[in-house]
Write a protein that holds these residues in place. Structure first.
Motif, PDB file in Angstrom:
ATOM      1  N   LEU A  13       0.327  -1.277   0.047  1.00  0.00           N
ATOM      2  CA  LEU A  13      -0.079   0.231  -0.188  1.00  0.00           C
ATOM      3  C   LEU A  13       0.536   1.447  -0.176  1.00  0.00           C
ATOM      4  CD1 LEU A  13      -2.771  -1.047   2.415  1.00  0.00           C
ATOM      5  CD2 LEU A  13      -2.638  -1.259   0.069  1.00  0.00           C
ATOM      6  N   ARG A  14       2.154   1.663   0.766  1.00  0.00           N
ATOM      7  CA  ARG A  14       2.944   2.362   0.505  1.00  0.00           C
ATOM      8  C   ARG A  14       3.745   2.759  -1.005  1.00  0.00           C
ATOM      9  NH1 ARG A  14       8.653   3.089   1.253  1.00  0.00           N
ATOM     10  NH2 ARG A  14       9.013   0.816   2.512  1.00  0.00           N
ATOM     11  N   TYR A  15       4.088   1.876  -1.528  1.00  0.00           N
ATOM     12  CA  TYR A  15       3.880   1.651  -2.884  1.00  0.00           C
ATOM     13  C   TYR A  15       3.023   2.293  -3.869  1.00  0.00           C
ATOM     14  CZ  TYR A  15       8.571  -1.141  -1.918  1.00  0.00           C
ATOM     15  OH  TYR A  15       9.965  -2.316  -1.267  1.00  0.00           O
ATOM     16  N   LEU A  16       1.723   1.818  -3.497  1.00  0.00           N
ATOM     17  CA  LEU A  16       1.392   1.881  -4.309  1.00  0.00           C
ATOM     18  C   LEU A  16       0.585   3.655  -3.905  1.00  0.00           C
ATOM     19  CD1 LEU A  16      -2.257  -0.550  -4.454  1.00  0.00           C
ATOM     20  CD2 LEU A  16      -0.683   0.482  -6.268  1.00  0.00           C
ATOM     21  N   PHE A  17       0.729   4.041  -2.877  1.00  0.00           N
ATOM     22  CA  PHE A  17       0.428   5.383  -2.820  1.00  0.00           C
ATOM     23  C   PHE A  17       0.755   6.146  -2.983  1.00  0.00           C
ATOM     24  CE2 PHE A  17       1.140   9.017   0.201  1.00  0.00           C
ATOM     25  CZ  PHE A  17      -0.328   9.505  -0.010  1.00  0.00           C
ATOM     26  N   MET A  18       3.100   5.996  -2.819  1.00  0.00           N
ATOM     27  CA  MET A  18       3.418   7.127  -3.406  1.00  0.00           C
ATOM     28  C   MET A  18       3.777   7.080  -5.325  1.00  0.00           C
ATOM     29  SD  MET A  18       7.438   5.200  -1.566  1.00  0.00           S
ATOM     30  CE  MET A  18       7.465   4.384  -2.708  1.00  0.00           C
ATOM     31  N   LEU A  19       3.244   6.105  -5.947  1.00  0.00           N
ATOM     32  CA  LEU A  19       3.292   5.731  -7.348  1.00  0.00           C
ATOM     33  C   LEU A  19       2.132   7.007  -8.099  1.00  0.00           C
ATOM     34  CD1 LEU A  19       4.393   2.084  -8.338  1.00  0.00           C
ATOM     35  CD2 LEU A  19       5.158   4.542  -8.374  1.00  0.00           C
ATOM     36  N   LEU A  20       1.009   6.503  -6.776  1.00  0.00           N
ATOM     37  CA  LEU A  20      -0.507   7.368  -7.313  1.00  0.00           C
ATOM     38  C   LEU A  20      -0.114   8.927  -7.156  1.00  0.00           C
ATOM     39  CD1 LEU A  20      -3.031   5.189  -5.851  1.00  0.00           C
ATOM     40  CD2 LEU A  20      -2.419   6.027  -8.407  1.00  0.00           C
ATOM     41  N   MET A  21       0.777   9.152  -6.450  1.00  0.00           N
ATOM     42  CA  MET A  21       0.699  10.723  -5.910  1.00  0.00           C
ATOM     43  C   MET A  21       2.001  10.907  -6.932  1.00  0.00           C
ATOM     44  SD  MET A  21      -0.436  11.323  -3.331  1.00  0.00           S
ATOM     45  CE  MET A  21      -0.147  13.253  -3.268  1.00  0.00           C
ATOM     46  N   VAL A  67       7.773   0.361 -13.283  1.00  0.00           N
ATOM     47  CA  VAL A  67       8.172   0.867 -11.468  1.00  0.00           C
ATOM     48  C   VAL A  67       7.490  -0.514 -10.683  1.00  0.00           C
ATOM     49  CG1 VAL A  67       8.755   2.185  -9.729  1.00  0.00           C
ATOM     50  CG2 VAL A  67       8.903   2.771 -12.362  1.00  0.00           C
ATOM     51  N   TYR A  68       6.140  -0.285 -10.830  1.00  0.00           N
ATOM     52  CA  TYR A  68       5.333  -0.966 -10.179  1.00  0.00           C
ATOM     53  C   TYR A  68       5.289  -2.373  -9.769  1.00  0.00           C
ATOM     54  CZ  TYR A  68       1.403  -3.236  -7.516  1.00  0.00           C
ATOM     55  OH  TYR A  68       0.731  -3.605  -6.226  1.00  0.00           O
ATOM     56  N   VAL A  69       5.461  -3.386 -11.474  1.00  0.00           N
ATOM     57  CA  VAL A  69       6.285  -4.969 -11.492  1.00  0.00           C
ATOM     58  C   VAL A  69       7.446  -4.896 -10.646  1.00  0.00           C
ATOM     59  CG1 VAL A  69       6.587  -6.119 -13.155  1.00  0.00           C
ATOM     60  CG2 VAL A  69       4.273  -4.861 -13.459  1.00  0.00           C
ATOM     61  N   ARG A  70       8.533  -4.161 -11.158  1.00  0.00           N
ATOM     62  CA  ARG A  70       9.876  -4.679 -10.536  1.00  0.00           C
ATOM     63  C   ARG A  70       9.474  -4.064  -8.905  1.00  0.00           C
ATOM     64  NH1 ARG A  70      14.944  -3.906 -12.615  1.00  0.00           N
ATOM     65  NH2 ARG A  70      16.386  -3.530 -11.274  1.00  0.00           N
ATOM     66  N   LEU A  71       8.984  -3.318  -8.534  1.00  0.00           N
ATOM     67  CA  LEU A  71       9.200  -3.110  -7.129  1.00  0.00           C
ATOM     68  C   LEU A  71       7.863  -4.494  -6.669  1.00  0.00           C
ATOM     69  CD1 LEU A  71       8.299   0.886  -6.593  1.00  0.00           C
ATOM     70  CD2 LEU A  71       9.673  -0.669  -6.065  1.00  0.00           C
ATOM     71  N   MET A  72       6.780  -4.634  -6.317  1.00  0.00           N
ATOM     72  CA  MET A  72       6.228  -5.852  -6.637  1.00  0.00           C
ATOM     73  C   MET A  72       7.119  -6.966  -6.481  1.00  0.00           C
ATOM     74  SD  MET A  72       3.841  -5.035  -4.817  1.00  0.00           S
ATOM     75  CE  MET A  72       2.857  -6.590  -4.213  1.00  0.00           C
ATOM     76  N   ASN A  73       7.874  -7.647  -7.570  1.00  0.00           N
ATOM     77  CA  ASN A  73       8.984  -8.725  -7.650  1.00  0.00           C
ATOM     78  C   ASN A  73       9.749  -8.695  -6.637  1.00  0.00           C
ATOM     79  OD1 ASN A  73       7.482  -9.627  -9.825  1.00  0.00           O
ATOM     80  ND2 ASN A  73       8.545  -8.386 -11.556  1.00  0.00           N
ATOM     81  N   LYS A  74      10.650  -7.138  -6.644  1.00  0.00           N
ATOM     82  CA  LYS A  74      11.454  -7.175  -5.730  1.00  0.00           C
ATOM     83  C   LYS A  74      10.288  -8.160  -3.843  1.00  0.00           C
ATOM     84  CE  LYS A  74      14.421  -3.926  -5.710  1.00  0.00           C
ATOM     85  NZ  LYS A  74      14.911  -2.653  -5.851  1.00  0.00           N
ATOM     86  N   LEU A  75       9.160  -7.540  -3.975  1.00  0.00           N
ATOM     87  CA  LEU A  75       8.517  -6.849  -2.742  1.00  0.00           C
ATOM     88  C   LEU A  75       8.206  -9.055  -1.994  1.00  0.00           C
ATOM     89  CD1 LEU A  75       7.762  -6.020  -0.437  1.00  0.00           C
ATOM     90  CD2 LEU A  75       4.874  -5.622  -1.414  1.00  0.00           C
ATOM     91  N   ASP A  76       7.800  -9.250  -3.308  1.00  0.00           N
ATOM     92  CA  ASP A  76       7.478 -10.617  -3.023  1.00  0.00           C
ATOM     93  C   ASP A  76       8.606 -11.648  -2.999  1.00  0.00           C
ATOM     94  OD1 ASP A  76       4.967 -10.425  -4.112  1.00  0.00           O
ATOM     95  OD2 ASP A  76       5.432 -11.064  -5.957  1.00  0.00           O
TER      96      ASP A  76
END
Length: 83
Positions: A13-21, A67-76
């Protein structure tokens, strides 16, 4: 929900908020709020405020998807949810 899953979703959710901002600032900010300031700069004969409103926000949105895909892959991988 386990402690690990809660931490995962909190970070997600932190990643989503940052990217949406970022997308909000680029699309609404550059295309509407800062349009008059950006219109003083021209790219290819078009005013920069117009360009952001018509093209730039879409390009930024597509970049943010990657960027979101990359961040989520790292998070996973970080939380062991990768297969």
């Amino acid at each position: 929900m386990t402690k690990k899953a809660k931490a995962y979703w909190k970070e997600n959710l932190r990643y989503l908020f940052m990217l949406l901002m970022i997308w909000f600032v680029v699309s609404f900010g550059a295309g509407i709020l800062f349009k008059n300031i950006l219109d003083e700069i021209k790219i290819g004969g078009f005013k920069l405020g117009f360009w952001f409103a018509q093209q730039g926000s879409m390009y930024v949105f597509v970049i943010l998807i990657f960027v979101y895909v990359r961040l989520m892959n790292k998070l996973d991988r970080k939380y062991g949810y990768d297969s």
